[in-house]
Design a protein around this motif. Structure first.
Motif, PDB file in Angstrom:
ATOM      1  N   PRO A   1      -5.836  -4.391   7.751  1.00 25.99           N
ATOM      2  CA  PRO A   1      -6.858  -3.413   7.340  1.00 25.99           C
ATOM      3  C   PRO A   1      -8.215  -4.063   7.066  1.00 25.99           C
ATOM      4  CG  PRO A   1      -4.807  -3.049   6.159  1.00 25.99           C
ATOM      5  CD  PRO A   1      -4.634  -4.335   6.892  1.00 25.99           C
ATOM      6  N   ASP A   2      -9.281  -3.348   7.394  1.00 23.49           N
ATOM      7  CA  ASP A   2     -10.636  -3.852   7.171  1.00 23.49           C
ATOM      8  C   ASP A   2     -10.860  -4.287   5.729  1.00 23.49           C
ATOM      9  OD1 ASP A   2     -11.348  -3.473   9.768  1.00 23.49           O
ATOM     10  OD2 ASP A   2     -12.450  -1.610   9.444  1.00 23.49           O
ATOM     11  N   ALA A   3     -10.328  -3.526   4.785  1.00 27.37           N
ATOM     12  CA  ALA A   3     -10.556  -3.812   3.368  1.00 27.37           C
ATOM     13  C   ALA A   3     -10.073  -5.210   2.993  1.00 27.37           C
ATOM     14  CB  ALA A   3      -9.860  -2.769   2.501  1.00 27.37           C
ATOM     15  N   VAL A   4      -9.057  -5.699   3.712  1.00 24.99           N
ATOM     16  CA  VAL A   4      -8.529  -7.039   3.467  1.00 24.99           C
ATOM     17  C   VAL A   4      -9.201  -8.051   4.383  1.00 24.99           C
ATOM     18  CG1 VAL A   4      -6.461  -8.492   3.518  1.00 24.99           C
ATOM     19  CG2 VAL A   4      -6.323  -6.135   2.675  1.00 24.99           C
ATOM     20  N   LEU A   5      -9.203  -7.744   5.670  1.00 17.61           N
ATOM     21  CA  LEU A   5      -9.707  -8.699   6.665  1.00 17.61           C
ATOM     22  C   LEU A   5     -11.187  -9.017   6.464  1.00 17.61           C
ATOM     23  CD1 LEU A   5      -8.964 -10.294   9.249  1.00 17.61           C
ATOM     24  CD2 LEU A   5      -9.750  -8.319  10.564  1.00 17.61           C
ATOM     25  N   LEU A   6     -11.981  -8.017   6.109  1.00 23.64           N
ATOM     26  CA  LEU A   6     -13.430  -8.187   6.023  1.00 23.64           C
ATOM     27  C   LEU A   6     -13.932  -8.314   4.588  1.00 23.64           C
ATOM     28  CD1 LEU A   6     -14.411  -5.536   8.719  1.00 23.64           C
ATOM     29  CD2 LEU A   6     -13.889  -7.958   9.034  1.00 23.64           C
ATOM     30  N   LYS A   7     -13.037  -8.512   3.649  1.00 28.06           N
ATOM     31  CA  LYS A   7     -13.444  -8.630   2.245  1.00 28.06           C
ATOM     32  C   LYS A   7     -14.319  -9.866   2.053  1.00 28.06           C
ATOM     33  CE  LYS A   7     -11.645  -8.923  -2.475  1.00 28.06           C
ATOM     34  NZ  LYS A   7     -10.436  -8.945  -3.332  1.00 28.06           N
ATOM     35  N   PRO A   8     -15.508  -9.718   1.487  1.00 28.22           N
ATOM     36  CA  PRO A   8     -16.443 -10.849   1.328  1.00 28.22           C
ATOM     37  C   PRO A   8     -16.156 -11.663   0.068  1.00 28.22           C
ATOM     38  CG  PRO A   8     -17.489  -8.858   0.567  1.00 28.22           C
ATOM     39  CD  PRO A   8     -16.123  -8.446   1.052  1.00 28.22           C
ATOM     40  N   GLY A   9     -14.988 -12.191  -0.069  1.00 22.40           N
ATOM     41  CA  GLY A   9     -14.641 -12.969  -1.248  1.00 22.40           C
ATOM     42  C   GLY A   9     -13.174 -13.321  -1.234  1.00 22.40           C
ATOM     43  N   ARG A  10     -12.707 -13.927  -2.312  1.00 24.31           N
ATOM     44  CA  ARG A  10     -11.302 -14.325  -2.378  1.00 24.31           C
ATOM     45  C   ARG A  10     -10.393 -13.105  -2.447  1.00 24.31           C
ATOM     46  NH1 ARG A  10     -10.298 -19.577  -2.872  1.00 24.31           N
ATOM     47  NH2 ARG A  10     -12.005 -20.968  -3.480  1.00 24.31           N
ATOM     48  N   LEU A  11      -9.215 -13.249  -1.893  1.00 22.81           N
ATOM     49  CA  LEU A  11      -8.252 -12.161  -1.874  1.00 22.81           C
ATOM     50  C   LEU A  11      -7.385 -12.187  -3.126  1.00 22.81           C
ATOM     51  CD1 LEU A  11      -7.004 -12.412   1.833  1.00 22.81           C
ATOM     52  CD2 LEU A  11      -8.869 -11.008   0.947  1.00 22.81           C
ATOM     53  N   THR A  12      -6.923 -11.022  -3.533  1.00 26.63           N
ATOM     54  CA  THR A  12      -5.930 -10.941  -4.601  1.00 26.63           C
ATOM     55  C   THR A  12      -4.578 -11.360  -4.036  1.00 26.63           C
ATOM     56  OG1 THR A  12      -5.308  -8.673  -4.084  1.00 26.63           O
ATOM     57  CG2 THR A  12      -7.180  -8.982  -5.581  1.00 26.63           C
ATOM     58  N   GLU A  13      -3.603 -11.556  -4.897  1.00 26.16           N
ATOM     59  CA  GLU A  13      -2.264 -11.934  -4.450  1.00 26.16           C
ATOM     60  C   GLU A  13      -1.687 -10.886  -3.506  1.00 26.16           C
ATOM     61  OE1 GLU A  13       0.937 -14.173  -3.722  1.00 26.16           O
ATOM     62  OE2 GLU A  13      -0.822 -14.788  -4.882  1.00 26.16           O
ATOM     63  N   GLN A  14      -1.877  -9.623  -3.828  1.00 27.71           N
ATOM     64  CA  GLN A  14      -1.381  -8.550  -2.966  1.00 27.71           C
ATOM     65  C   GLN A  14      -2.087  -8.577  -1.620  1.00 27.71           C
ATOM     66  OE1 GLN A  14      -1.686  -4.642  -4.700  1.00 27.71           O
ATOM     67  NE2 GLN A  14      -0.841  -3.611  -2.891  1.00 27.71           N
ATOM     68  N   GLU A  15      -3.395  -8.827  -1.632  1.00 28.07           N
ATOM     69  CA  GLU A  15      -4.154  -8.886  -0.380  1.00 28.07           C
ATOM     70  C   GLU A  15      -3.747 -10.092   0.452  1.00 28.07           C
ATOM     71  OE1 GLU A  15      -8.272  -6.702  -1.922  1.00 28.07           O
ATOM     72  OE2 GLU A  15      -7.999  -8.874  -2.149  1.00 28.07           O
ATOM     73  N   ARG A  16      -3.434 -11.191  -0.202  1.00 34.37           N
ATOM     74  CA  ARG A  16      -2.971 -12.370   0.541  1.00 34.37           C
ATOM     75  C   ARG A  16      -1.651 -12.082   1.246  1.00 34.37           C
ATOM     76  NH1 ARG A  16      -5.373 -15.516  -3.626  1.00 34.37           N
ATOM     77  NH2 ARG A  16      -3.460 -15.472  -4.885  1.00 34.37           N
ATOM     78  N   GLU A  17      -0.769 -11.367   0.573  1.00 39.33           N
ATOM     79  CA  GLU A  17       0.508 -11.005   1.207  1.00 39.33           C
ATOM     80  C   GLU A  17       0.276 -10.089   2.403  1.00 39.33           C
ATOM     81  OE1 GLU A  17       3.575 -12.237   0.588  1.00 39.33           O
ATOM     82  OE2 GLU A  17       2.407 -13.596  -0.700  1.00 39.33           O
TER      83      GLU A  17
END
Length: 332
Positions: A196-212
């Motif tokens: 998803p764009d919200a994860v792939l294009l996030k301009p910063g570090r990912l949360t643990e859930q986003e990393r998964e």
């Protein structure tokens, strides 16, 4: 440019073929018998073979059979040249896998037509695979930059060449493997088209859930390329691409993902791309970090030898680190 292998034991005939094929402007390989031709084919993977039938050691028919048994996805168009003209001889040659049959003496124009026909058929074969793969990719979208992909393919090729040149590594890396990893390593993150764009294009570090969520790209990429493999099961370079996509985040000590493979369980191509990908990530600027200097990135990778990375590949990396820096500057 199409690469053509001529296999002819008789000097005058060989020189005639060499002169004619050279005049067409193709890249040329020369073998004086079937065994030499097979060795050249294994190392160079020519697009087309023009072979005499009767030769010492290995006949043209047996050469054709061995090529057909070993070629995988890189189809070789095979033209048999001989004085044999009986129907039974033609059937035997075609049954061995020959695509065309040219009787001696031949004229230049006829040979030229046969070679061009082989070139067209090779082109059709390649286009089918490329078009199908692109069609699968078109179902989603790609957020990678072209320069990143160019760097990855050159880094991976450098490592493969260095490993191939190291007799102590004993990994059996052929020139064909080096060519394939250059071709397929840009597919390593193809699965990101399904994130998803919200994860792939996030301009910063990912949360643990986003990393998964991001980790899913390895299996998505594999699934995408597997669709192509189902349609073209003998395409060995797509097999390599699928393995790279699935396993390039595995770690040598077994702490990576998605399957926590360790050591030689991880396909060699994926182990190579893993190092290339990390080097590029370290030396590239991100929204959440500055680009590391080359020397700092080298130190970090060496420190991960035996943990994140295969020690043999780290050793190869150190040997060609200066060339990595050059590629980085070329595709900045």
């Amino acid at each position: 440019m199409m690469k053509i292998l001529i296999c002819e034991d008789e000097f005058v005939s060989r020189r005639k073929l060499e002169k004619i094929i050279s005049s067409f402007g193709y890249e040329l390989l020369i073998a004086t018998d079937g065994l030499e031709a097979m060795q050249l084919w294994e190392n160079e993977r020519p697009d087309l073979v023009i072979s005499d039938w009767l030769m010492p050691g290995l006949s043209g028919v047996e050469l054709c059979r061995r090529i057909r048994a070993a070629e995988g996805s890189h189809y070789t168009y095979f033209i048999m040249v001989t004085a044999k003209q009986q129907t039974a001889d033609i059937v035997e040659a075609m049954d061995a896998g020959a695509d065309d049959f040219l009787t001696k003496p031949f004229i230049v124009e006829e040979l030229a037509v046969r070679v061009r026909a082989g070139q067209r058929i090779r082109s059709f074969h390649t286009k089918d695979i490329v078009i199908f793969s692109l069609a699968k990719l078109a179902e989603s979208r790609d957020a990678e930059t072209g320069n990143h992909l160019e760097r990855i393919r050159h880094y991976s090729q450098l490592l493969a060449r260095q490993l191939a040149a190291d007799p102590t590594a004993d990994l059996g890396i052929s020139k064909f493997f080096v060519e394939n990893i250059f071709l397929t390593s840009p597919l390593h993150d193809i699965g990101k088209v399904g994130i998803p764009d919200a994860v792939l294009l996030k301009p910063g570090r990912l949360t643990e859930q986003e990393r998964e969520e991001m980790k899913k790209h390895a299996r998505i990429g594999y699934s995408t390329l597997r669709e192509a493999l189902i349609k073209y099961p003998q395409t060995d370079y797509l097999q390599m691409g699928a393995e790279i996509a699935l396993y390039h985040h595995e770690k040598y000590d077994g702490t990576g993902y998605p399957e926590r493979l360790a050591g030689a369980e991880i396909p060699l191509a994926a182990r190579i791309v893993a190092l290339a990908d990390v080097y590029d990530a370290l030396t590239s600027q991100r929204a959440y970090k500055a680009a590391w200097p080359h020397d700092q990135a080298v130190e970090a990778i060496v420190a991960e030898s035996g943990k994140h990375f295969d020690p043999l590949i780290v050793r190869a990396f150190v040997s060609c680190a200066d060339q990595f820096a050059l590629v980085k500057s070329m595709f900045a």
